[in-house]
Design a protein around this motif. Structure first.
Motif, PDB file in Angstrom:
ATOM      1  N   GLY A 148     -51.422 -12.135 -17.511  1.00 31.63           N
ATOM      2  CA  GLY A 148     -51.831 -11.574 -18.747  1.00 31.63           C
ATOM      3  C   GLY A 148     -53.055 -10.853 -18.472  1.00 31.63           C
ATOM      4  O   GLY A 148     -53.390  -9.785 -19.141  1.00 31.63           O
ATOM      5  N   ALA A 149     -53.654 -11.067 -17.373  1.00 31.20           N
ATOM      6  CA  ALA A 149     -55.066 -10.439 -17.179  1.00 31.20           C
ATOM      7  C   ALA A 149     -55.115  -8.905 -16.932  1.00 31.20           C
ATOM      8  O   ALA A 149     -55.830  -8.162 -17.247  1.00 31.20           O
ATOM      9  CB  ALA A 149     -56.000 -10.988 -16.048  1.00 31.20           C
ATOM     10  N   ILE A 150     -53.929  -8.718 -16.389  1.00 30.40           N
ATOM     11  CA  ILE A 150     -53.496  -7.112 -16.325  1.00 30.40           C
ATOM     12  C   ILE A 150     -53.587  -6.407 -17.604  1.00 30.40           C
ATOM     13  O   ILE A 150     -53.978  -5.283 -17.459  1.00 30.40           O
ATOM     14  CB  ILE A 150     -52.113  -6.821 -15.508  1.00 30.40           C
ATOM     15  CG1 ILE A 150     -52.255  -7.645 -14.158  1.00 30.40           C
ATOM     16  CG2 ILE A 150     -52.032  -5.298 -14.935  1.00 30.40           C
ATOM     17  CD1 ILE A 150     -50.698  -8.095 -13.677  1.00 30.40           C
ATOM     18  N   ALA A 160     -51.774  -6.844 -27.141  1.00 31.32           N
ATOM     19  CA  ALA A 160     -50.786  -6.770 -26.159  1.00 31.32           C
ATOM     20  C   ALA A 160     -49.807  -6.032 -26.468  1.00 31.32           C
ATOM     21  O   ALA A 160     -48.101  -6.153 -26.398  1.00 31.32           O
ATOM     22  CB  ALA A 160     -50.272  -7.958 -25.575  1.00 31.32           C
ATOM     23  N   LYS A 161     -49.798  -4.876 -27.159  1.00 35.54           N
ATOM     24  CA  LYS A 161     -48.746  -4.085 -28.086  1.00 35.54           C
ATOM     25  C   LYS A 161     -47.854  -3.462 -27.019  1.00 35.54           C
ATOM     26  O   LYS A 161     -47.740  -2.649 -25.805  1.00 35.54           O
ATOM     27  CB  LYS A 161     -49.502  -2.705 -28.493  1.00 35.54           C
ATOM     28  CG  LYS A 161     -48.546  -2.158 -29.564  1.00 35.54           C
ATOM     29  CD  LYS A 161     -49.413  -0.987 -30.128  1.00 35.54           C
ATOM     30  CE  LYS A 161     -48.565  -0.294 -31.238  1.00 35.54           C
ATOM     31  NZ  LYS A 161     -48.477  -1.168 -32.479  1.00 35.54           N
ATOM     32  N   GLY A 162     -46.526  -3.907 -27.267  1.00 34.12           N
ATOM     33  CA  GLY A 162     -45.455  -3.500 -26.558  1.00 34.12           C
ATOM     34  C   GLY A 162     -44.968  -4.277 -25.447  1.00 34.12           C
ATOM     35  O   GLY A 162     -44.179  -3.683 -24.637  1.00 34.12           O
ATOM     36  N   LYS A 163     -45.796  -5.114 -25.109  1.00 35.21           N
ATOM     37  CA  LYS A 163     -45.487  -5.807 -23.785  1.00 35.21           C
ATOM     38  C   LYS A 163     -44.737  -7.262 -23.950  1.00 35.21           C
ATOM     39  O   LYS A 163     -44.310  -7.556 -22.750  1.00 35.21           O
ATOM     40  CB  LYS A 163     -47.014  -6.255 -23.292  1.00 35.21           C
ATOM     41  CG  LYS A 163     -47.990  -5.129 -23.077  1.00 35.21           C
ATOM     42  CD  LYS A 163     -47.731  -4.141 -21.853  1.00 35.21           C
ATOM     43  CE  LYS A 163     -48.787  -3.104 -21.670  1.00 35.21           C
ATOM     44  NZ  LYS A 163     -48.136  -2.201 -21.087  1.00 35.21           N
ATOM     45  N   VAL A 164     -44.275  -7.518 -24.980  1.00 30.75           N
ATOM     46  CA  VAL A 164     -43.759  -8.862 -25.387  1.00 30.75           C
ATOM     47  C   VAL A 164     -42.450  -8.648 -26.062  1.00 30.75           C
ATOM     48  O   VAL A 164     -42.453  -7.719 -27.059  1.00 30.75           O
ATOM     49  CB  VAL A 164     -44.458  -9.777 -25.680  1.00 30.75           C
ATOM     50  CG1 VAL A 164     -43.741 -11.348 -26.025  1.00 30.75           C
ATOM     51  CG2 VAL A 164     -45.908  -9.941 -25.030  1.00 30.75           C
ATOM     52  N   ASN A 165     -41.278  -9.138 -25.468  1.00 28.36           N
ATOM     53  CA  ASN A 165     -40.127  -8.992 -26.320  1.00 28.36           C
ATOM     54  C   ASN A 165     -40.037  -9.457 -27.849  1.00 28.36           C
ATOM     55  O   ASN A 165     -40.716 -10.753 -27.968  1.00 28.36           O
ATOM     56  CB  ASN A 165     -38.970  -9.936 -25.555  1.00 28.36           C
ATOM     57  CG  ASN A 165     -37.741 -10.055 -26.009  1.00 28.36           C
ATOM     58  OD1 ASN A 165     -37.586 -10.281 -27.056  1.00 28.36           O
ATOM     59  ND2 ASN A 165     -36.657  -9.561 -25.226  1.00 28.36           N
ATOM     60  N   ILE A 178     -39.603 -12.937 -28.608  1.00 21.39           N
ATOM     61  CA  ILE A 178     -40.421 -13.975 -28.365  1.00 21.39           C
ATOM     62  C   ILE A 178     -41.721 -14.067 -29.367  1.00 21.39           C
ATOM     63  O   ILE A 178     -42.105 -14.917 -29.712  1.00 21.39           O
ATOM     64  CB  ILE A 178     -40.874 -13.857 -26.947  1.00 21.39           C
ATOM     65  CG1 ILE A 178     -39.961 -14.069 -25.823  1.00 21.39           C
ATOM     66  CG2 ILE A 178     -42.163 -14.681 -26.491  1.00 21.39           C
ATOM     67  CD1 ILE A 178     -40.221 -13.887 -24.414  1.00 21.39           C
ATOM     68  N   VAL A 179     -41.942 -12.813 -29.734  1.00 17.40           N
ATOM     69  CA  VAL A 179     -43.087 -12.631 -30.778  1.00 17.40           C
ATOM     70  C   VAL A 179     -42.478 -13.160 -32.191  1.00 17.40           C
ATOM     71  O   VAL A 179     -43.481 -13.820 -32.878  1.00 17.40           O
ATOM     72  CB  VAL A 179     -43.351 -11.021 -31.174  1.00 17.40           C
ATOM     73  CG1 VAL A 179     -44.218 -10.861 -32.170  1.00 17.40           C
ATOM     74  CG2 VAL A 179     -43.846 -10.424 -29.671  1.00 17.40           C
ATOM     75  N   GLY A 180     -41.369 -13.309 -32.381  1.00 17.00           N
ATOM     76  CA  GLY A 180     -40.951 -13.935 -33.672  1.00 17.00           C
ATOM     77  C   GLY A 180     -41.222 -15.439 -33.444  1.00 17.00           C
ATOM     78  O   GLY A 180     -41.620 -16.136 -34.521  1.00 17.00           O
ATOM     79  N   VAL A 181     -40.699 -16.026 -32.305  1.00 13.64           N
ATOM     80  CA  VAL A 181     -41.018 -17.425 -32.065  1.00 13.64           C
ATOM     81  C   VAL A 181     -42.256 -17.741 -32.237  1.00 13.64           C
ATOM     82  O   VAL A 181     -42.666 -18.806 -32.875  1.00 13.64           O
ATOM     83  CB  VAL A 181     -40.360 -17.829 -30.669  1.00 13.64           C
ATOM     84  CG1 VAL A 181     -40.615 -19.530 -30.453  1.00 13.64           C
ATOM     85  CG2 VAL A 181     -38.948 -17.435 -30.747  1.00 13.64           C
ATOM     86  N   SER A 182     -43.256 -16.899 -31.585  1.00 16.40           N
ATOM     87  CA  SER A 182     -44.674 -17.222 -31.578  1.00 16.40           C
ATOM     88  C   SER A 182     -45.165 -17.042 -33.092  1.00 16.40           C
ATOM     89  O   SER A 182     -46.021 -17.770 -33.189  1.00 16.40           O
ATOM     90  CB  SER A 182     -45.453 -15.908 -30.924  1.00 16.40           C
ATOM     91  OG  SER A 182     -46.734 -15.852 -31.040  1.00 16.40           O
ATOM     92  N   LEU A 195     -49.050 -14.980 -26.618  1.00 14.09           N
ATOM     93  CA  LEU A 195     -47.715 -14.833 -27.026  1.00 14.09           C
ATOM     94  C   LEU A 195     -46.522 -15.747 -26.408  1.00 14.09           C
ATOM     95  O   LEU A 195     -45.675 -16.228 -26.724  1.00 14.09           O
ATOM     96  CB  LEU A 195     -47.419 -13.464 -27.254  1.00 14.09           C
ATOM     97  CG  LEU A 195     -47.955 -12.523 -28.171  1.00 14.09           C
ATOM     98  CD1 LEU A 195     -47.831 -10.958 -28.106  1.00 14.09           C
ATOM     99  CD2 LEU A 195     -47.409 -12.963 -29.551  1.00 14.09           C
ATOM    100  N   ILE A 196     -46.656 -15.432 -24.984  1.00 15.99           N
ATOM    101  CA  ILE A 196     -45.669 -16.151 -24.200  1.00 15.99           C
ATOM    102  C   ILE A 196     -45.692 -17.827 -24.289  1.00 15.99           C
ATOM    103  O   ILE A 196     -44.872 -18.633 -24.393  1.00 15.99           O
ATOM    104  CB  ILE A 196     -45.795 -15.813 -22.763  1.00 15.99           C
ATOM    105  CG1 ILE A 196     -45.903 -14.074 -22.435  1.00 15.99           C
ATOM    106  CG2 ILE A 196     -44.774 -16.323 -21.913  1.00 15.99           C
ATOM    107  CD1 ILE A 196     -44.586 -13.625 -22.207  1.00 15.99           C
TER     108      ILE A 196
END
Lengths: 27, 502
Positions: B29-31, B42-47, B50-54, B185-186
């Motif tokens: 995630g450092a990138i 992390a806008k737009g980087k995570v499905n 997964i955001v919902g589960v988070s 988030l992940i």
């Protein structure tokens, strides 16, 4: 109380999915 | 002692795997974490699934897996009002608040935090700074989680309390500071799945601990009624569920809970309106699995081990009786996940606000006013300040947790209710009311949160939940009154000016 609990959960699913489908329709 | 050694090795091994994995995630995630936008949301980087589960994982904390089953142990069936609300009422709150919050945030552009959203909405830096300061109350929430974690380490593995707190704080700070919102988030997504498995295991274990075959819930009900008939009534005789009104105020908390900054940040992560549909469904499913099942294990503990010294120990005690060591280790991993997935969001929410809403608006203009800095250079400095504040907040929460507070649940509720009572009116009235004005919003923050602190600080109202209910009403009333007076004042001034020029 337990029976009431499960019926309420079912009602929340129905209401929730209805609201969900209305506010966030398929594109 | 023999058994405790097995637990130490099993859970220790799981923790090491967990630590290595989250650090790897942090590196990955450092990138994305070199800019403030990447680090804080992390806008737009995570499905979106997964955001919902988070969302569900951050929502479900030590309170839901330790505190609420503790209530179920003490009060029995009335506790079901809480878990029912955690699924149904919270999900409805999310469904109703998400769309407008996302759309308006998207229209303003570049929103990273809830205070910034409110500041832009009402065109007021003062409001942004005030809400960011209010969010510092979430440190109480973190302390509550630290205590829950340390108590569990102590009960199951015999690790000293102070060590348990230090382990929890260090693991979280390392991966959040490395990988920001992406790592958070992940890892929340994975923690949410472990927690769901834990919930289901806790529920089906009643088949062999309580017995009665498929009718295990019927047997639980008759066993509880045999101990005390009040345990199967819909309303308790004392405690948080002592009346219909008390239960109503709890539902109000669970509805407005969605607006807490560390949860609303998840909505800001999504970068396309199409993602709102999978996000809200996945959040609802997760809330269902995490909320409605584990409470029964607390009631089962009342039947199997009556006379526990601390009700919060109901679940740790129950799992040691109900499961073989290997499953106990999985469930403890689930409980640890519940805690860490909440604290990582809280750390990120608090520190993003410190960087984006306090440092950037107050300190940067003052420190660098003579230097010509580009936007990128300022952003780099803000990211750096945010990461420094992460370490500071970690140390502060560690210090505040060392003296074990009397009640985990109350501490948590105090911190979040102080925030909710300040932001509920400005956010919800800002959605649809054309007279909503920044002076009204500022007054609402002061009087809403102020009322809550007076009511609880001087113990005027018996419960935290009822205090939140009354202070929310005050928050709405003040916002409406001040906005209307302002609108009237502006109108009459304009009329006077109009007459003069005519």
């Amino acid at each position: 109380m337990f029976t009431f609990y499960w019926i309420s959960i079912l009602v929340f699913w129905i209401v929730g999915l209805t609201v969900w489908n209305k506010l966030y329709p398929k594109s | 002692m023999e058994e405790q050694n097995i637990y130490i090795w099993l859970i220790g091994a799981l923790l090491v795997i967990y630590f290595v994995f989250t650090t790897w995630l942090g590196k990955k995630g450092a990138i994305h974490s070199r800019t403030m936008k990447g680090f804080s949301i992390a806008k737009g980087k995570v499905n979106p699934w997964i955001v919902g589960v988070s969302f569900g994982a951050s929502y479900a904390s030590a309170n839901l897996f330790l505190g609420v089953p503790g209530w179920a142990y003490t009060y029995g069936a009335p506790t079901l009002w809480w878990t029912l609300g955690c699924f149904g009422i919270t999900w409805l709150g999310l469904l109703l608040f998400t769309r407008t919050f996302w759309r308006q945030g998207q229209k303003m552009g570049g929103i990273l935090t809830l205070p910034q959203w409110l500041g832009k909405k009402y065109n007021s830096k003062l409001l942004q700074v005030m809400i960011a300061v209010l969010i510092l109350f979430n440190i109480y929430y973190i302390v509550g989680q630290n205590v829950g974690l340390a108590t569990m380490f102590e009960t199951v593995m015999g690790i000293p309390y102070t060590w348990g707190i230090a382990i929890g704080v260090i693991i979280t700070i390392v991966y959040v500071s490395l990988g920001g919102a992406f790592a958070q988030l992940i890892s929340d997504g994975i923690q949410g799945i472990i927690m769901s498995v834990t919930s289901v295991l806790l529920f089906i274990s009643l088949i062999w601990t309580i017995g009665g075959g498929w009718n295990f819930l019927g047997k639980l009900q008759s066993d509880l009624a045999a101990i005390d008939p009040n345990l199967v009534q819909p309303v308790a005789t004392s405690g948080p569920f002592h009346s219909g009104f008390a239960i109503l105020t709890i539902q109000w908390l669970l509805f407005s809970f969605v607006l807490l900054p560390h949860l609303m940040n998840k909505v800001l992560t999504l970068d396309d309106e199409k993602q709102l549909r999978p996000f809200t469904l996945s959040a609802g499913l997760t809330l269902f699995f995490l909320s409605v099942l584990s409470v029964f294990a607390g009631m089962a503990a009342r039947v199997l081990s009556p006379g526990l010294a601390a009700a919060d120990g109901a679940i740790p005690t129950y799992i040691m009786e109900a499961f073989p060591p290997i499953i106990v280790a999985v469930i403890v991993a689930g409980l640890i996940s519940a805690i860490l997935s909440t604290t990582d969001s809280l750390y990120l929410g608090i520190t993003s606000s410190i960087g984006n809403d306090l440092y950037k608006t107050l300190v940067v203009p003052f420190l660098y006013k003579d230097k010509q800095l580009s936007k990128q250079e300022i952003d780099k400095k803000v990211v750096k300040a945010t990461k420094v504040s992460l370490v500071i907040i970690g140390i502060v929460s560690l210090y505040m947790s060392i003296e074990r507070p009397a009640s985990l649940a109350l501490l948590t509720q105090f911190g979040i209710s102080a925030i909710i009572s300040g932001i509920i009116a400005p956010i919800s009235l800002g959605y649809f009311w054309k007279y909503a004005h920044k002076y009204g919003a500022i007054a609402s923050v002061i009087f809403g949160s102020g009322t809550f602190m007076v009511l609880t600080g001087f113990e005027i109202v018996p419960g935290v939940f009822e205090a939140l209910f009354y202070s929310s009403i005050i928050g709405f009333a003040v916002m409406i009154a001040v906005s209307l007076v302002t609108a009237y004042a502006i109108k009459s001034t304009n009329n006077k000016l109009g007459n003069r020029t005519a």
